[in-house]
Design a protein around this motif. Structure first.
Motif, PDB file in Angstrom:
ATOM      1  N   ALA A  62      85.994  63.413   2.387  1.00 17.30           N
ATOM      2  CA  ALA A  62      87.398  63.003   2.245  1.00 17.30           C
ATOM      3  C   ALA A  62      88.337  63.983   2.936  1.00 17.30           C
ATOM      4  O   ALA A  62      89.344  64.395   2.396  1.00 17.30           O
ATOM      5  CB  ALA A  62      87.772  62.848   0.776  1.00 17.30           C
ATOM      6  N   GLY A  63      87.995  64.359   4.166  1.00 16.31           N
ATOM      7  CA  GLY A  63      88.905  65.204   4.928  1.00 16.31           C
ATOM      8  C   GLY A  63      88.165  66.119   5.871  1.00 16.31           C
ATOM      9  O   GLY A  63      87.068  66.592   5.580  1.00 16.31           O
ATOM     10  N   TRP A  64      88.775  66.368   7.040  1.00 15.81           N
ATOM     11  CA  TRP A  64      88.167  67.253   8.017  1.00 15.81           C
ATOM     12  C   TRP A  64      88.182  68.711   7.562  1.00 15.81           C
ATOM     13  O   TRP A  64      87.366  69.514   8.001  1.00 15.81           O
ATOM     14  CB  TRP A  64      88.900  67.126   9.365  1.00 15.81           C
TER      15      TRP A  64
ATOM     16  N   VAL B 179      81.093  61.894  11.383  1.00 17.46           N
ATOM     17  CA  VAL B 179      82.101  60.993  10.800  1.00 17.46           C
ATOM     18  C   VAL B 179      81.682  60.555   9.409  1.00 17.46           C
ATOM     19  O   VAL B 179      82.516  60.478   8.490  1.00 17.46           O
ATOM     20  CB  VAL B 179      82.325  59.785  11.724  1.00 17.46           C
ATOM     21  N   SER B 180      80.404  60.257   9.207  1.00 17.91           N
ATOM     22  CA  SER B 180      79.955  59.857   7.880  1.00 17.91           C
ATOM     23  C   SER B 180      80.141  60.985   6.870  1.00 17.91           C
ATOM     24  O   SER B 180      80.532  60.755   5.714  1.00 17.91           O
ATOM     25  CB  SER B 180      78.489  59.419   7.937  1.00 17.91           C
ATOM     26  N   HIS B 181      79.905  62.224   7.304  1.00 15.70           N
ATOM     27  CA  HIS B 181      80.120  63.372   6.408  1.00 15.70           C
ATOM     28  C   HIS B 181      81.611  63.546   6.127  1.00 15.70           C
ATOM     29  O   HIS B 181      82.002  63.920   5.010  1.00 15.70           O
ATOM     30  CB  HIS B 181      79.549  64.638   7.039  1.00 15.70           C
TER      31      HIS B 181
ATOM     32  N   ALA C 103      81.607  71.265   6.283  1.00 17.64           N
ATOM     33  CA  ALA C 103      80.816  72.485   6.204  1.00 17.64           C
ATOM     34  C   ALA C 103      80.662  73.095   7.590  1.00 17.64           C
ATOM     35  O   ALA C 103      80.741  72.396   8.603  1.00 17.64           O
ATOM     36  CB  ALA C 103      79.446  72.166   5.603  1.00 17.64           C
ATOM     37  N   PRO C 104      80.438  74.404   7.656  1.00 17.95           N
ATOM     38  CA  PRO C 104      80.244  75.040   8.973  1.00 17.95           C
ATOM     39  C   PRO C 104      79.086  74.444   9.757  1.00 17.95           C
ATOM     40  O   PRO C 104      79.141  74.345  10.984  1.00 17.95           O
ATOM     41  CB  PRO C 104      79.989  76.504   8.617  1.00 17.95           C
TER      42      PRO C 104
ATOM     43  N   GLU D  68      77.305  71.033  14.314  1.00 21.15           N
ATOM     44  CA  GLU D  68      76.728  69.802  14.848  1.00 21.15           C
ATOM     45  C   GLU D  68      77.732  69.054  15.704  1.00 21.15           C
ATOM     46  O   GLU D  68      77.367  68.505  16.749  1.00 21.15           O
ATOM     47  CB  GLU D  68      76.257  68.908  13.694  1.00 21.15           C
ATOM     48  N   ALA D  69      78.983  69.020  15.296  1.00 24.22           N
ATOM     49  CA  ALA D  69      80.004  68.331  16.083  1.00 24.22           C
ATOM     50  C   ALA D  69      80.149  68.974  17.458  1.00 24.22           C
ATOM     51  O   ALA D  69      80.238  68.281  18.479  1.00 24.22           O
ATOM     52  CB  ALA D  69      81.342  68.360  15.345  1.00 24.22           C
ATOM     53  N   PHE D  70      80.156  70.310  17.495  1.00 22.29           N
ATOM     54  CA  PHE D  70      80.253  71.007  18.780  1.00 22.29           C
ATOM     55  C   PHE D  70      79.026  70.725  19.642  1.00 22.29           C
ATOM     56  O   PHE D  70      79.143  70.497  20.859  1.00 22.29           O
ATOM     57  CB  PHE D  70      80.403  72.510  18.541  1.00 22.29           C
TER      58      PHE D  70
END
Length: 346
Positions: free
Chosen positions: A287-289, A280-282, A293-294, A299-301
């Motif tokens: 400024a947008g999903w 979320v901080s990134h 970066a890949p 990391e989100a996954f």
């Protein structure tokens, strides 16, 4: 072996709640690693969409107009009830608003993927008396020491309607528990106002007592509702029957249930905090999903999968706690004896 105490509380009477919780946690960890491939498959196929929905809703809560509207409504309710302006009620308002938003956003995933995962895990840990093999084999299946395999779809589908009805009733019970605690807080603060106890130390002490009462009441309601869903999966009970059965099963074991709920909930909270920190901080900086970066997407996954594993562990712990509560004293004595006793025959 003699154990003190009567049979009213059931289960092991020696040792404290923490010791009993430690036994259940060790059994749950052994069951998880024994069926690692099956449980991780459940986490990846069923729980992962629910975990992603929870994490995404938590990320969207900060900039959601719906959350701000809910928070404003709850602040108006607190002001109309006469609650004094304090840090406790400000924090309570913020957490409740976020909880309501996250619960509503993830409800479709909870009613489908999460409940299917609970039915699947419960079917893997559910003892099957018709499977044969004697009492020792049934105990090994109940404790997760027998070979683990994914259950047939018919078994999961058969338990799913009971889980849905019980989950919806549990949500209503949680709402009722919150309403009951707020009613008691309303009476306490207005009674203190009538008695003239409006000083800062008195308000602070009353707020601290209210925070403790709220935490205990919501914690007990949560563990009872979670156990009711496990009862629905294990015993094919639905709705109020599963809830009443859970109240009977958990009688005298509430401290153990609260101690068991702490590790897995801390794990899920840590995963949510890590998602806020790393993803979320990134997103806010980018400024947008679409500009993630890949590596951040990976990391989100990974964090969502860690959250899913914590959810699966929570389900296993609940199932093992249910088994420990319903296990008879004779089964516990046999469990304490060695399995191979052929050389000890007289």
């Amino acid at each position: 072996m003699r154990r003190g105490g009567g049979g009213g509380g059931g289960g092991l009477h020696h040792g404290g709640a923490v010791a009993r919780a430690g036994r259940v946690l060790r059994a749950a960890a052994a069951a998880f690693f024994h069926g690692y491939h099956c449980y991780t498959s459940v986490a990846g196929l069923l729980v992962l969409p629910f975990s992603a929905a929870v994490l995404a809703s938590g990320a969207a809560a900060a900039s959601s107009g719906t959350l701000r509207a809910v928070s404003a409504r709850m602040r108006g309710v607190f002001d109309a009830a006469g609650f004094p302006p304090s840090a406790f009620f400000a924090l309570l308002n913020a957490k409740l608003s976020q909880t309501v938003f996250t619960f509503t956003a993830a409800l479709p995933f909870a009613l489908t993927f999460l409940l299917l995962a609970k039915a699947c895990v419960a079917a893997m840990l559910r003892p099957d008396d018709a499977a044969g093999g004697g009492g020792a084999a049934r105990r090994r299946r109940a404790e997760g020491r027998a070979p683990v395999a994914l259950p047939p779809c018919a078994s999961v589908a058969g338990a799913y309607p009971a889980l849905v009805a019980t989950h919806l009733l549990g949500s209503f019970v949680m709402l009722s528990a919150n309403a009951a605690v707020f009613s008691l807080l309303f009476l306490a603060f207005n009674g203190a106002d009538l008695l003239g106890l409006t000083s800062h130390p008195a308000t602070l002490a009353l707020s601290a007592a209210g925070a403790i009462a709220y935490s205990v009441a919501v914690g007990i309601a949560t563990v009872v509702c979670n156990l009711a869903v496990v009862v629905a999966a294990m015993e094919r009970r639905a709705g109020h029957a599963a809830l009443l059965r859970a109240c009977v099963v958990i009688r005298g074991r509430v401290p153990t249930a609260l101690a068991l709920a702490l590790p897995t909930n801390l794990g899920m909270a840590a995963a949510e905090a890590l998602f806020q920190l790393r993803v979320v901080s990134h997103h806010r900086r980018a400024a947008g999903w679409t500009k993630l970066a890949p590596g951040v997407a990976g990391e989100a996954f990974s964090i969502a999968y860690i959250h899913a594993l914590c959810v699966v562990l929570e389900i296993i712990v609940s199932c093992m706690f249910y088994r420990s509560c319903t296990r008879s004293d004779a089964d516990e004595l046999r469990e304490l004896e060695p399995d191979d006793k052929g050389d000890l025959q007289a």
